[in-house]
Scaffold this motif. Structure first.
Motif: not given
Ligand code: SF4
Lengths: 359, 378, 93
Positions: B342-364
């Motif tokens: 449900a949480c991807t860089p295209e459709m972020p649910l949480g904060a960390l998926m938003v910019s490439s600085e966010g841990a989740c986006a960076a992992y992704y």
């Protein structure tokens, strides 16, 4: 439809240079005399060629003239929208020719004929159109193609951004050639013909909302000569693709996915000019995702790589050619980069457009 | 590039990695569990992933990617306020590029632009001021966000607007401060951080003193670190050395940029224009006391919040978000239930998926370092 | 957080507004110098300075000696390692 392929200079009894106004208005798209004048004066006089001169409402080619080039026809189309219209190293017209020429050439086709459709916003200066048409004619000559038919539309202010151009192209693929994105195998190498990211950086810098000045120029160029040379010298080439929008990263991901392989590139060997690096550092962009308009990715078996490199380097458009990576069988569809620093990261497809970062 | 290339030297990286490996062998904790080092700043997170640093480090070191991305932590309600401002008639809404994609409860600024709002990306707040100068018949709002690093630039821009009498310019102030947030993380019961990499560019403004409570009270080492990959490795090594020697101090690796006393000129401009808010809402972390600033009364004319009415509605983070736990190092990004689903860089649910600085986006985007480590062995 | 990049000041462009032109690897941009000038180091002293640029502002003057020192520490660390390795190899340890 207001075709201008059938309007030729020797059929036209009236002299050239008769457009009296400086700017395009809706009458120039109306199908009447004003339109005819615009087409005659700006496009026909620039694109002038023998085929165009004898044509009706469509361009006609003899099958046997085409057949001498090979046994498969290639047809492509692309629309060009760029802001600003003129940028260091080129303009929308040059882009519209070399972009379509390259789309044909990367499939192994010899590009022969182009079409040209213009959608013009009222108020655009005639002189601007003229210089764009002239660039198109020059680039067509460089690439050895002819612009044989076209169309002009004028739309209300605000309905398009100054000028959109669509070009379609026809080429013939040499007999026996079948390049395909799905043919990369472990053991192949990945080659580019030169410095990456120039076009993307040029366009971003030329839109002056970032107020950055650079000496970077767009790399836009017709690559059919370069590619033809490589195909002549190396029969084992598996795939060629131009790395336009989405940059080199997108093309590599497409290949990895289509072929079910992994690709690893090396940062150290990936050629990027220092200005482009500086530009990217300031805005927090990744040059791997910047557009190119004169760069191709070539996949070839390792053993023939040096032959390809030396052929590329003998052409000015390939003098910075380099082997940037290898095809492997790690994670299928994955592209990784070995960083100069010694680490490794995944090079994914771009999500949306690359936006400048502050953080 | 001077001051850049020499800090990306692989030779020196190998030296540091050797030292780091030796220290890890000596440190007792590493025999029982991985040592958790948090990089507070999103800029470090970006460097770590961009250069593949985590995969170069021994498995005994776990990097916990902290809350320091001002774009990521922007709460939905504030984005809604931005959209509301941008959609006012006669408005040019200006913003840094990376804030364009942050989702609000209905839309992001990028979507607002597509719907017809005049939203423009600028590189600097000064460029927004120039736009105001060139478009006197329109209102120009600049979306000010970022930590102490960015505050001086917006403060100076407001002061310039005042000096030049540019009345159609205002600032929508969403600046936040890092110290209260680090403190909130340290105070949380499930916190398991052994040491910190301190934010280099924040520190060039505020200096190194404000971190002292971390060493004195919480007994954790903190090394103010630069952003080139060598800076990051060097700082990790400095943290390990402190742990090995039983010290907890504030050290400065980024001496070439960060003076211990900070930057007076910058701090003066900041305190002239801004004052602390009682609390500020963070995406994923909730409300944190004194963690944001607003504009002082004297600058009300340049304060978009006072000048225009903004909805200012608080919107709760989605329930399935586990950003808080990731931030505190309790779970890894891919252990979150919605990661990549449900949480991807295209459709972020949480904060960390938003910019490439966010841990989740960076992992992704850049891959799981553990998986990339395997590639090394192939 | 807070992307910053080193650049060199090549020209003062507006003294009243404290603006200068910075060069970052061939890319030029006008930036605000207010945070790096004071009575001891005036705007006109800044030509040739290396500064850290963030969102169009010079935020810190780069300390050349400290930069060299940081690199030297790492250099020496490497040399020490080599020495130890050499000693190990020759059986002295
Ligand atoms: S995957 Fe999404 S919801 Fe889960 S922690 Fe990461 S950003 Fe938050």
């Amino acid at each position: 439809m207001n075709k201008h392929s059938n309007i030729t200079n020797n059929q036209s009894p009236r002299p050239r240079g008769k457009i009296r106004v400086d700017k395009v208005n809706l009458a120039h798209g109306g199908g009447g005399k004003a339109m005819r004048d615009l087409i005659d004066d700006v496009f026909v006089s620039e694109f002038d060629n023998a085929l165009l001169a004898s044509l009706e409402d469509q361009a006609r080619f003899k099958m046997k003239d085409l057949a001498i080039h090979g046994d498969q026809l290639a047809l492509t189309t692309d629309s060009y929208v760029v802001d600003p219209l003129f940028f260091p190293g080129g303009n929308i017209g040059k882009l519209a020719v070399c972009g379509t020429v390259n789309d044909l050439a990367v499939g192994g086709a010899n590009p022969l004929y182009l079409t040209c459709s213009m959608i013009i916003e009222e108020g655009v200066e005639i002189d601007l159109l003229r210089s764009i048409a002239r660039s198109m004619a020059l680039e067509a000559e460089t690439a050895g193609v002819q612009i044989v038919t076209g169309d002009t539309k004028v739309v209300n202010k605000g309905c398009c951004d100054k000028l959109f151009i669509n070009t379609a192209g026809v080429g013939v693929i040499r007999t026996g050639l079948n390049l395909s994105a799905s043919s990369a195998e472990p053991g192949d190498v990945v080659i580019v013909n030169g410095l990456l990211g120039d076009h993307g950086a040029t366009i971003l810098a030329a839109r002056d909302d970032m107020a950055l000045s650079t000496v970077i120029e767009s790399d836009c160029a017709s690559l059919n000569g370069l590619i033809g040379g490589v195909l002549d010298n190396c029969e084992t080439i598996k795939f060629i693709r131009d790395a336009t929008r989405g940059g080199i990263a997108s093309v590599l991901n497409e290949i990895a996915e289509a072929s079910g392989v992994s690709i690893e590139i090396e940062e150290e060997k990936t050629p990027i000019r220092s200005d482009v690096k500086g530009f990217c550092e300031i805005l927090g962009l990744d040059p791997l995702y910047l557009a190119n308009e004169g760069k191709v990715v070539i996949v070839v078996p390792q053993e023939d790589a040096s032959k390809v490199i030396s052929t590329l380097q003998s052409n000015p458009l390939g003098k910075s050619a380099a082997i940037i990576g290898t095809v492997g069988d790690w994670d299928k569809g994955r592209v990784t980069m070995k960083t100069k620093f010694g680490g490794r990261r995944i090079v994914d497809m771009l999500v949306g457009e690359q936006l400048p970062r502050i953080c | 590039m001077k001051y850049v290339d020499e800090f990306r030297d692989p030779e020196k990286a190998r030296t540091l990695l050797k030292e780091i490996n030796e220290l890890v062998e000596k440190i007792d904790i590493c025999k029982k569990r991985p040592l958790a080092i948090m990089e507070v700043c999103g800029g470090h997170t970006h460097s770590i992933f961009r250069y593949g640093i985590e995969g170069m480090l021994p498995k005994e070191i776990e990097l916990v990617h902290g809350p320091g991305c001002p774009v990521c932590v922007l709460p939905m309600g504030r984005v809604d306020d931005c959209v509301a401002l941008a959609e006012q008639p006669n408005m040019i809404f200006t913003t840094f590029g990376d804030a364009m994609r942050v989702p609000g409860s209905k839309k992001s600024l990028l979507q607002a632009k597509a719907d017809g709002a005049d939203v423009r990306m600028v590189y600097s707040p000064l460029d927004a001021l120039d736009l105001a100068r060139d478009n006197r018949d329109k209102e120009v709002v600049f979306f000010g966000l970022g930590f102490e690093t960015t505050m001086p630039s917006t403060a100076l821009t407001v002061l310039r607007a005042q000096a030049d009498g540019i009345k159609n310019f205002s600032l929508f102030c969403n600046h936040i401060t890092i110290i209260p947030t680090v403190k909130a993380i340290l105070d949380s019961p499930d916190m398991k951080i052994d040491g910190f990499l301190g934010p280099g560019h924040v520190s060039m403004v505020i200096g190194t003193k404000p971190y002292e409570f971390i060493a004195n009270h919480y007994k954790r080492p903190l090394v103010v670190a630069g952003f080139e990959p060598l800076d990051v490795l060097h700082s990790v090594w400095m943290v390990l050395k402190q742990i090995d020697e039983g010290r907890s101090e504030i050290e400065n690796q980024y001496v070439r940029i960060v003076p211990d006393e900070g930057n007076d000129e910058a701090l003066n401009a900041v305190s002239k224009v801004f004052e602390l808010r009682e609390f500020f809402e963070w995406r994923g972390l909730g409300s944190i006391d004194h963690s944001g600033v607003r504009m002082r009364e004297e600058y009300a004319d340049f304060d978009a919040e006072r000048k225009f009415s903004v909805p200012n509605i608080k919107i709760a983070d989605p329930k399935s978000c586990q950003c808080g736990e990731v931030l505190k190092g309790v779970i890894k990004p891919f252990e979150c239930k919605v990661f990549g689903k449900a949480c991807t860089p295209e459709m972020p649910l949480g904060a960390l998926m938003v910019s490439s600085e966010g841990a989740c986006a960076a992992y992704y985007q850049f891959g799981d370092p553990d998986r990339l480590r395997e590639l090394e062995e192939v | 957080m807070c992307l910053g990049i080193p650049g060199q000041i090549i020209e003062i462009t507006d003294e009243a507004r404290k603006l200068a032109m910075v060069d970052v690897s061939g890319v030029h941009r006008e930036i605000n110098m207010a945070c790096v000038v004071n009575d001891d180091h005036r705007l006109n002293d800044c030509i040739g300075d290396w500064v850290l640029v963030h969102v169009g502002f010079a935020m810190s003057r780069i300390n050349e000696e400290e930069a060299a020192l940081t690199l030297k520490v790492l250099e020496e660390l490497g040399e020490a390692q080599e020495e130890i390795a050499a000693m190990r190899a020759s059986g002295q340890m």
